[in-house]
Design a protein around this motif. Structure first.
Motif, short mmCIF file in Angstrom:
data_model
loop_
_atom_site.label_atom_id
_atom_site.label_comp_id
_atom_site.label_asym_id
_atom_site.label_seq_id
_atom_site.Cartn_x
_atom_site.Cartn_y
_atom_site.Cartn_z
N ARG A 1 43.15 -17.92 -25.53
CA ARG A 1 42.60 -17.75 -26.88
C ARG A 1 41.58 -16.61 -26.88
O ARG A 1 41.47 -15.86 -27.85
CB ARG A 1 41.94 -19.06 -27.31
CG ARG A 1 41.10 -18.99 -28.58
CD ARG A 1 41.93 -18.87 -29.82
NE ARG A 1 41.12 -18.95 -31.03
CZ ARG A 1 41.59 -18.71 -32.24
NH1 ARG A 1 42.86 -18.39 -32.42
NH2 ARG A 1 40.80 -18.82 -33.29
N GLU A 2 40.85 -16.47 -25.78
CA GLU A 2 39.85 -15.41 -25.68
C GLU A 2 40.48 -14.03 -25.78
O GLU A 2 39.88 -13.10 -26.33
CB GLU A 2 39.07 -15.54 -24.36
CG GLU A 2 38.09 -16.69 -24.31
CD GLU A 2 38.76 -18.06 -24.30
OE1 GLU A 2 39.93 -18.15 -23.85
OE2 GLU A 2 38.12 -19.02 -24.78
N GLU A 3 41.69 -13.89 -25.27
CA GLU A 3 42.39 -12.61 -25.37
C GLU A 3 42.66 -12.26 -26.84
O GLU A 3 42.51 -11.10 -27.24
CB GLU A 3 43.71 -12.67 -24.60
CG GLU A 3 44.49 -11.35 -24.64
CD GLU A 3 45.82 -11.44 -23.93
OE1 GLU A 3 46.58 -10.46 -23.99
OE2 GLU A 3 46.11 -12.49 -23.32
N VAL A 4 43.01 -13.25 -27.62
CA VAL A 4 43.25 -13.03 -29.05
C VAL A 4 41.97 -12.60 -29.75
O VAL A 4 41.95 -11.64 -30.53
CB VAL A 4 43.80 -14.32 -29.71
CG1 VAL A 4 43.95 -14.13 -31.22
CG2 VAL A 4 45.13 -14.72 -29.09
N LEU A 5 40.86 -13.29 -29.47
CA LEU A 5 39.59 -12.96 -30.10
C LEU A 5 39.11 -11.57 -29.70
O LEU A 5 38.56 -10.83 -30.53
CB LEU A 5 38.54 -14.01 -29.73
CG LEU A 5 38.85 -15.44 -30.22
CD1 LEU A 5 37.80 -16.42 -29.70
CD2 LEU A 5 38.91 -15.49 -31.74
N ALA A 6 39.33 -11.22 -28.44
CA ALA A 6 38.91 -9.90 -27.97
C ALA A 6 39.72 -8.81 -28.66
O ALA A 6 39.19 -7.75 -29.03
CB ALA A 6 39.07 -9.81 -26.46
N GLU A 7 41.00 -9.04 -28.84
CA GLU A 7 41.85 -8.05 -29.51
C GLU A 7 41.48 -7.93 -30.98
O GLU A 7 41.48 -6.82 -31.54
CB GLU A 7 43.32 -8.44 -29.36
CG GLU A 7 44.31 -7.50 -30.06
CD GLU A 7 44.26 -6.07 -29.57
OE1 GLU A 7 44.90 -5.21 -30.22
OE2 GLU A 7 43.60 -5.79 -28.55
N TYR A 8 41.13 -9.04 -31.60
CA TYR A 8 40.69 -8.99 -33.00
C TYR A 8 39.42 -8.16 -33.13
O TYR A 8 39.28 -7.34 -34.05
CB TYR A 8 40.45 -10.40 -33.53
CG TYR A 8 40.10 -10.44 -35.00
CD1 TYR A 8 41.09 -10.53 -35.97
CD2 TYR A 8 38.77 -10.40 -35.43
CE1 TYR A 8 40.77 -10.56 -37.32
CE2 TYR A 8 38.44 -10.42 -36.78
CZ TYR A 8 39.45 -10.50 -37.72
OH TYR A 8 39.13 -10.52 -39.05
N ALA A 9 38.49 -8.35 -32.21
CA ALA A 9 37.24 -7.58 -32.23
C ALA A 9 37.53 -6.10 -32.04
O ALA A 9 36.91 -5.24 -32.68
CB ALA A 9 36.29 -8.09 -31.16
N ARG A 10 38.48 -5.79 -31.16
CA ARG A 10 38.84 -4.38 -30.93
C ARG A 10 39.44 -3.76 -32.19
O ARG A 10 39.10 -2.64 -32.58
CB ARG A 10 39.83 -4.28 -29.77
CG ARG A 10 40.15 -2.84 -29.36
CD ARG A 10 41.37 -2.76 -28.48
NE ARG A 10 42.60 -3.06 -29.20
CZ ARG A 10 43.21 -2.19 -30.00
NH1 ARG A 10 42.71 -0.98 -30.21
NH2 ARG A 10 44.33 -2.53 -30.62
N LEU A 11 40.31 -4.51 -32.85
CA LEU A 11 40.93 -4.01 -34.08
C LEU A 11 39.89 -3.80 -35.17
O LEU A 11 39.95 -2.82 -35.93
CB LEU A 11 42.00 -5.00 -34.56
CG LEU A 11 43.27 -5.09 -33.72
CD1 LEU A 11 44.07 -6.33 -34.10
CD2 LEU A 11 44.12 -3.84 -33.89
N SER A 12 38.93 -4.71 -35.27
CA SER A 12 37.90 -4.59 -36.28
C SER A 12 37.08 -3.32 -36.06
O SER A 12 36.70 -2.64 -37.03
CB SER A 12 36.99 -5.82 -36.24
OG SER A 12 36.03 -5.77 -37.28
N SER A 13 36.82 -2.98 -34.81
CA SER A 13 36.09 -1.75 -34.50
C SER A 13 36.96 -0.52 -34.72
O SER A 13 36.49 0.52 -35.18
CB SER A 13 35.61 -1.78 -33.04
OG SER A 13 34.69 -2.84 -32.84
N ALA A 14 38.24 -0.65 -34.42
CA ALA A 14 39.15 0.49 -34.55
C ALA A 14 39.40 0.84 -36.01
O ALA A 14 39.65 2.01 -36.34
CB ALA A 14 40.47 0.18 -33.86
N TYR A 15 39.34 -0.17 -36.90
CA TYR A 15 39.59 0.05 -38.33
C TYR A 15 38.37 -0.42 -39.13
O TYR A 15 38.42 -1.47 -39.77
CB TYR A 15 40.84 -0.69 -38.77
CG TYR A 15 42.09 -0.35 -37.99
CD1 TYR A 15 42.54 0.96 -37.91
CD2 TYR A 15 42.80 -1.36 -37.34
CE1 TYR A 15 43.70 1.27 -37.20
CE2 TYR A 15 43.96 -1.05 -36.63
CZ TYR A 15 44.39 0.26 -36.55
OH TYR A 15 45.53 0.56 -35.85
#
Length: 217
Positions: free
Chosen positions: A153-167
Motif C-alpha cells: 500500500r505504501e508504494e501506491v501512496l508514494a506514487e500518488y505523492a510523486r504524481l501530485s508533485s509532478a502535476y
C-alpha cells in the motif's frame, strides 16, 4: 448451511418504514432513460446517498461475469455514460463483448432499475472532457492505473505523492481514459411493497420503439 447465520439474517428488517409512492405505465416516460434520470433525482431528494451509483456487469471471453459499482456520469435520450480505463478488466471485456448489464438500487425509496444493452466508447474529445471535469484527486488517482499489482500500500501512496508533485496544476488525461455510453434495449423498473406485491414494469426496444408491460411481482 449455518442455522445461526440463517436465523440472524431472518431478523434483519426488510422494507422497514417504506412508504412506496407507486407508479404506473401510464405515468412513466416513454423513454426508459428519462425514467432512470427521474428516479435518480427522486432518490436523491429522498436522502439516498450516491443515487447515481450503479453496478456494471461485463463478461469475459470464457463467459465469466464480473461486476463492480461505479458512477453514472450522464444520461441523454439514447445512452447512459460511465468512464474507466480502456485497458482495465471491464474495458477489455467490453472490447470483446459490448453486451453489459447495469443495476441501480435505491433502498431509501425501495426502488431498483436494471438495464441490458451495449456499451461503446465515446470519442476522444468526450473522454478528455469527462476527465477534465473530475476532481483533482480523482484525476491523479487515474494515473495510478497499472497492469501489475503494487508490492505494498505504501508504494501506491508514494506514487500518488510523486504524481501530485509532478502535476502541481493541470493533470493530463491518460491515453487509456475512456468515456463509455450504454445504449439500452431492455430495462426494468421495480418498486418494493411491504406486502411483497411489488410493482415491476419492463421496457423492450422493438422496431417501432419502446414497448412497456407489467411483470408479475
Amino acid at each position: 448451511m449455518s442455522e445461526t447465520t440463517r436465523s440472524q439474517f431472518r431478523t434483519l428488517p426488510v422494507f422497514e418504514n417504506l412508504d412506496p409512492s407507486g407508479f404506473s405505465i401510464e405515468e412513466i416516460p416513454a423513454n426508459p432513460l428519462l425514467a432512470l434520470k427521474e428516479w435518480i433525482l427522486s432518490a436523491a431528494r429522498a436522502g439516498q446517498s450516491e443515487p447515481h451509483a450503479m453496478t456494471l456487469c461485463t463478461v469475459s471471453a470464457d463467459g465469466t461475469p464480473s461486476s463492480r459499482v461505479l458512477l453514472c456520469k450522464d444520461i441523454d435520450e439514447e445512452r447512459l455514460y460511465f468512464a474507466t480505463h480502456a485497458d482495465s478488466r471491464k474495458g477489455q471485456e467490453i472490447s470483446r463483448n459490448p453486451r453489459v448489464a447495469v443495476q441501480f438500487h435505491w433502498p431509501a425509496v425501495g426502488r431498483q432499475l436494471r438495464i441490458v444493452g451495449e456499451a461503446r466508447a465515446a470519442g476522444r474529445a468526450e473522454s478528455e472532457q469527462d476527465f477534465a471535469e473530475r476532481g483533482r484527486g480523482s484525476r491523479l488517482s487515474a494515473h495510478l492505473h497499472r497492469a501489475t499489482p503494487p508490492a505494498t500500500r505504501e508504494e501506491v501512496l508514494a506514487e500518488y505523492a510523486r504524481l501530485s508533485s509532478a502535476y502541481p496544476d493541470e493533470v493530463p488525461c491518460p491515453p487509456s481514459w475512456t468515456l463509455y455510453g450504454i445504449r439500452p434495449d431492455e430495462t426494468e423498473l421495480w418498486e418494493a411493497s411491504p406486502d411483497r406485491i411489488h410493482t415491476r414494469v419492463s421496457y423492450r426496444l422493438e422496431a417501432a420503439g419502446w414497448r412497456t408491460e407489467y411483470l408479475w411481482p
